[in-house]
Motif scaffolding. Structure first.
Motif, PDB file in Angstrom:
ATOM      1  N   THR A  13       0.833  -1.208   0.000  1.00 57.10           N
ATOM      2  CA  THR A  13       0.000   0.000   0.000  1.00 57.10           C
ATOM      3  C   THR A  13       0.861   1.249   0.000  1.00 57.10           C
ATOM      4  O   THR A  13       0.578   2.216  -0.703  1.00 57.10           O
ATOM      5  CB  THR A  13      -0.918   0.003   1.240  1.00 57.10           C
ATOM      6  N   ARG A 316     -10.960   3.405   1.873  1.00 56.91           N
ATOM      7  CA  ARG A 316     -10.945   1.973   1.609  1.00 56.91           C
ATOM      8  C   ARG A 316     -12.045   1.228   2.354  1.00 56.91           C
ATOM      9  O   ARG A 316     -11.944   0.033   2.582  1.00 56.91           O
ATOM     10  CB  ARG A 316      -9.560   1.415   1.973  1.00 56.91           C
ATOM     11  N   ARG A 318     -14.900   0.221   1.399  1.00 58.29           N
ATOM     12  CA  ARG A 318     -15.402  -0.900   0.606  1.00 58.29           C
ATOM     13  C   ARG A 318     -14.461  -2.086   0.674  1.00 58.29           C
ATOM     14  O   ARG A 318     -14.881  -3.235   0.807  1.00 58.29           O
ATOM     15  CB  ARG A 318     -15.526  -0.461  -0.849  1.00 58.29           C
ATOM     16  N   GLU A 319     -13.166  -1.775   0.561  1.00 60.12           N
ATOM     17  CA  GLU A 319     -12.171  -2.852   0.627  1.00 60.12           C
ATOM     18  C   GLU A 319     -12.255  -3.557   1.978  1.00 60.12           C
ATOM     19  O   GLU A 319     -12.184  -4.789   2.062  1.00 60.12           O
ATOM     20  CB  GLU A 319     -10.753  -2.274   0.428  1.00 60.12           C
ATOM     21  N   LEU A 322     -15.254  -5.718   2.053  1.00 55.17           N
ATOM     22  CA  LEU A 322     -15.016  -6.925   1.265  1.00 55.17           C
ATOM     23  C   LEU A 322     -14.166  -7.924   2.044  1.00 55.17           C
ATOM     24  O   LEU A 322     -14.473  -9.112   2.118  1.00 55.17           O
ATOM     25  CB  LEU A 322     -14.315  -6.557  -0.041  1.00 55.17           C
ATOM     26  N   ARG A 323     -13.086  -7.420   2.631  1.00 57.63           N
ATOM     27  CA  ARG A 323     -12.205  -8.321   3.383  1.00 57.63           C
ATOM     28  C   ARG A 323     -12.971  -9.002   4.516  1.00 57.63           C
ATOM     29  O   ARG A 323     -12.799 -10.189   4.769  1.00 57.63           O
ATOM     30  CB  ARG A 323     -11.005  -7.547   3.938  1.00 57.63           C
ATOM     31  N   LYS A 324     -13.822  -8.229   5.168  1.00 60.52           N
ATOM     32  CA  LYS A 324     -14.610  -8.841   6.243  1.00 60.52           C
ATOM     33  C   LYS A 324     -15.565  -9.884   5.669  1.00 60.52           C
ATOM     34  O   LYS A 324     -15.749 -10.951   6.252  1.00 60.52           O
ATOM     35  CB  LYS A 324     -15.383  -7.768   7.007  1.00 60.52           C
ATOM     36  N   GLN A 336      -3.908  -5.247  10.008  1.00 62.68           N
ATOM     37  CA  GLN A 336      -3.532  -4.710   8.699  1.00 62.68           C
ATOM     38  C   GLN A 336      -3.246  -3.209   8.789  1.00 62.68           C
ATOM     39  O   GLN A 336      -2.218  -2.740   8.297  1.00 62.68           O
ATOM     40  CB  GLN A 336      -4.655  -4.958   7.694  1.00 62.68           C
ATOM     41  N   PRO A 405     -19.693  -4.879   7.835  1.00 63.60           N
ATOM     42  CA  PRO A 405     -19.345  -5.257   6.455  1.00 63.60           C
ATOM     43  C   PRO A 405     -20.416  -4.880   5.430  1.00 63.60           C
ATOM     44  O   PRO A 405     -20.088  -4.461   4.320  1.00 63.60           O
ATOM     45  CB  PRO A 405     -19.153  -6.771   6.525  1.00 63.60           C
ATOM     46  N   LEU A 409     -19.700  -2.387   2.437  1.00 59.96           N
ATOM     47  CA  LEU A 409     -19.767  -2.837   1.042  1.00 59.96           C
ATOM     48  C   LEU A 409     -20.709  -1.972   0.218  1.00 59.96           C
ATOM     49  O   LEU A 409     -20.540  -1.823  -0.986  1.00 59.96           O
ATOM     50  CB  LEU A 409     -20.251  -4.291   0.980  1.00 59.96           C
TER      51      LEU A 409
END
Ligand SMILES: Nc1ncnc2c1ncn2[C@@H]1O[C@H](COP(=O)(O)OP(=O)(O)OP(=O)(O)O)[C@@H](O)[C@H]1O
Ligand SMILES: [Mg+2]
Lengths: 412, 245
Positions: A13, A316, A318-319, A322-324, A336, A405, A409
């Motif tokens: 990143t 981030r 949304r990211e 998504l990860r969750k 992270q 999440p 999202l």
């Protein structure tokens, strides 16, 4: 997610967002760079003071009988005036102390004054003229590059011979040999018999602008009233013997001056500790100022990192959602983002270390300060950098970790 | 044909072994500052292993809400949810994350790929959270991409792929942990009809291989690929029909 993955992701990143990351690591960079540079200066001067200055130039196991201390940081005017009212040290004092010392010692007389030294049409201004006895060279560890020091015989007879400091020799004689030539000091011709090795400088004060002549030579009139000297130097063979010699000297001086037990000494027995105390006073100022610079820039650095991380979390969302959704637990997300801010700060610290070391080398080369990088400061720099990153990352990272999440999202 | 005749489920029972999903009077209400929105009002649903179910219904009928609950992204206000004979409706956050990771494959309408990561890395993501090593991750991600016919696009980033290809990457990502169910909320909603057809073919093949699939769609011709269609209306099951695939 293993720590390793978190770190890899963090570095990725950082690489992807060079500009932003560069900006955010600036504070830590400055903090660590200034920490290392300033620490290096204090460290270097410290070592110089204890090893070179105090030990070599002042002399190991050496004390000086003087009217007042040689190095005197911030004394009040009243103390200063009291010092000036004290009686001077006399030749007879030096002889009496010398006679009373039973342990093996080396002693020398010393007086100094700033004068001009002439050779032909040339003048060397602002030269420290030292009238001293022959063992002065041994006590001060002055080795000769050329010629010889004067002898006890020459000293007693007051023969006008001179030993030049390196800078004086260079100034008056350039490339020619000064030996056996005559310089003029206070209108009197002095025959040059030796040149001392180059001593360099300390904290910007040149150490080579001096001339040493026999204590009883004619120039003594330029330096002090008749029969008076600035300092009587005594070098013992060990610290213990030096302490004993100091006690003897103190006793002799007190009785010579008829001091009653309740009266303070009106003379000092100065040692290299005095010099070190003087330096400790200066370095204390640095030690107070330095952490402030470092703390302020690290705090600013931390705040910048925190803001950047908050922005990063917002961008981030949304990211993170998504990860969750794919199975990241709170602690994975937390890790992270903590890794990311710690990595930003550590990279900043790493650059700061490089810059700090560079700055130290530059200071060394371009200024009289003998800076030396301390390994401890490097370690501390890394630890503090990473620490700032972690601390600054806690709040943004926990915000990221707590994101719902579905809501995350859905965000555009 | 009516819904398969499953035994009536009562609280305290354990579902039959081949029931992958069982919901019992599942309810989800949103408290919107005083006003309560009842998105689901008691949905009881049983889905067996290797079923292919389409969920239909008008907008706002609760399809996505149901999918989020089944996908363990959300927790119900009331009712029970059993996944593979495990009661998940009252698990904590970390346990739900673990189930999302191991048991559920999600396909979204908007693909939700990481834009800076390659197809391969996108597919590897769930495996990172499963704690697999780099070598195994890569092997399994490659295999998943092969299953959706994208073996030759592994190093491409999402913006170098077509919409259909992106959705196939997303499907590969959903499959990579070999989940018990594949959940897809309008997977063809952002695709043209030809591409939608291709995606439906991928789903059909996965179903043939034994995958259990639940898919939300608005389109009847998409729903036609499923063997069973559940229709929601106002947060309740309106119809539940088997059909010839
Ligand atoms: N986070 C939320 N907060 C409040 N209300 C919500 C939330 N999510 C959904 N709802 C409401 O719950 C109801 C069901 O929403 P849901 O998204 O499940 O519908 P849907 O069937 O998926 O609709 P669509 O076909 O438009 O996607 C709607 O009335 C919606 O407004
Ligand atoms: Mg929906």
């Amino acid at each position: 997610m293993p720590v390793f993955e978190a770190l890899r992701l963090a570095l990725q990143t950082i690489r992807a967002q060079k500009l932003k990351s560069g900006f955010s690591l600036l504070g830590v960079f400055i903090g660590v760079a200034s920490l290392i540079a300033a620490w290096s200066i204090v460290n270097g001067v410290n070592r110089y003071m204890t090893e070179k200055f105090a030990q070599t130039l002042f002399g190991v196991n050496t004390f000086q009988l003087r009217r007042r201390p040689m190095f005197t940081p911030n004394v009040p005017d009243s103390v200063w005036r009291a010092w000036w009212r004290r009686p001077r040290i006399k030749f007879s004092d030096a002889e009496a102390v010398s006679a009373a010392l039973t342990m093996p010692v080396v002693t020398a007389w010393q007086s100094s004054e700033n004068v001009s030294v002439f050779y032909g049409g040339k003048e060397a201004r602002d030269i420290e003229l030292t009238t001293a006895s022959e063992r002065y060279f041994d006590i001060k560890n002055l080795r000769l590059a050329l010629g010889r020091p004067f002898t006890a015989q020459e000293n007693r007879s007051g023969v006008p011979v001179a030993v030049l400091g390196d800078a004086v020799a260079k100034r008056l004689f350039v490339d020619r040999t000064p030996l056996e030539r005559s310089v003029r000091i206070g209108g009197i011709a002095y025959r040059v018999i030796g040149v001392v090795e180059k001593q360099g400088s300390i904290l910007g004060f040149p150490l080579d602008r001096f001339v040493v002549v026999p204590a009883l030579s004619p120039a003594q009139n330029l330096v002090n009233p008749p029969g008076v000297l600035d300092a009587f130097l005594v070098k013992a063979q060990s610290e213990i013997e030096m302490r004993e010699a100091m006690e003897v000297a103190e006793g002799v001086m007190r009785s010579r001056r008829h001091l009653r037990p309740n009266q303070d000494n009106n003379f000092v027995l100065d040692t290299s500790e005095g010099v070190q105390r003087f330096w400790a006073g200066i370095s204390r100022i640095l030690v107070v100022v330095l952490p402030n610079i470092v703390v302020v820039s690290l705090v600013i650095g931390g705040i910048v990192i925190m803001n950047i991380m908050l922005m990063s979390v917002a961008e981030r969302t949304r990211e993170i959602g998504l990860r969750k959704a794919l199975g990241a637990r709170r602690r994975d997300v937390l890790r992270q983002f903590l890794a990311e801010s710690a990595a930003i700060a550590t990279v900043g610290a790493a650059f700061g270390i490089v810059a700090g070391i560079g700055l130290t080398l530059l200071i060394n080369a371009a200024s009289p300060l003998p800076a030396t990088v301390s390994p401890l400061s490097v370690v501390l720099g890394v630890v503090m950098g990473a620490g700032v990153g972690v601390v600054a990352g806690v709040y943004p990272a926990s915000r990221a970790a707590r994101l719902d999440p579905i809501a995350a999202l859905r965000q555009e | 044909m009516t819904a398969p005749a499953l035994q009536a489920f009562r609280t305290g029972d354990t579902p039959l072994p081949d029931i992958v999903i069982l919901t019992h009077k599942l309810t989800r209400a949103y408290d919107m500052g005083g006003e309560v929105v009842r998105a689901l009002q008691g949905v009881s649903l049983q889905i067996r292993k290797n079923e292919y179910v389409a969920v239909m219904g008008p907008s706002g009928s609760g399809k996505s809400t149901l999918m989020n609950l089944i996908g363990c992204l959300d927790t119900p206000t009331a009712g029970e949810y059993w996944l593979n004979t495990q009661k998940v409706s009252d698990l904590d956050d970390d346990a739900l994350a673990r189930i999302r990771n191991k048991e559920i494959g999600f396909v979204f309408q908007t693909f939700n790929l990481l834009p800076r990561a390659t197809a391969l890395h996108n597919v590897e993501l769930p495996l990172i959270y499963a704690g697999h090593g780099a070598r195994e991750r890569r092997a399994r991600a490659v295999h998943a991409l092969e299953r959706v016919g994208l073996a030759d696009r592994m190093e491409h980033r999402p913006n170098e792929l077509s919409g259909g290809q992106r959705q196939r990457v997303a499907i590969a990502r959903a499959l990579v942990n070999e989940p018990s169910i594949l959940l897809a909320d309008e997977p063809t909603g952002n695709l043209d009809s030809t591409t939608s057809g291709e995606i439906m073919q991928v789903f059909a093949e996965l179903h043939r291989q034994g995958q259990t699939i639940v898919m939300v769609t608005h389109e009847h011709d998409i729903a036609a690929h499923a063997a069973r269609v559940v229709t929601l209306r106002d947060g309740l099951i309106a119809t539940d029909q088997r059909q010839a695939a």
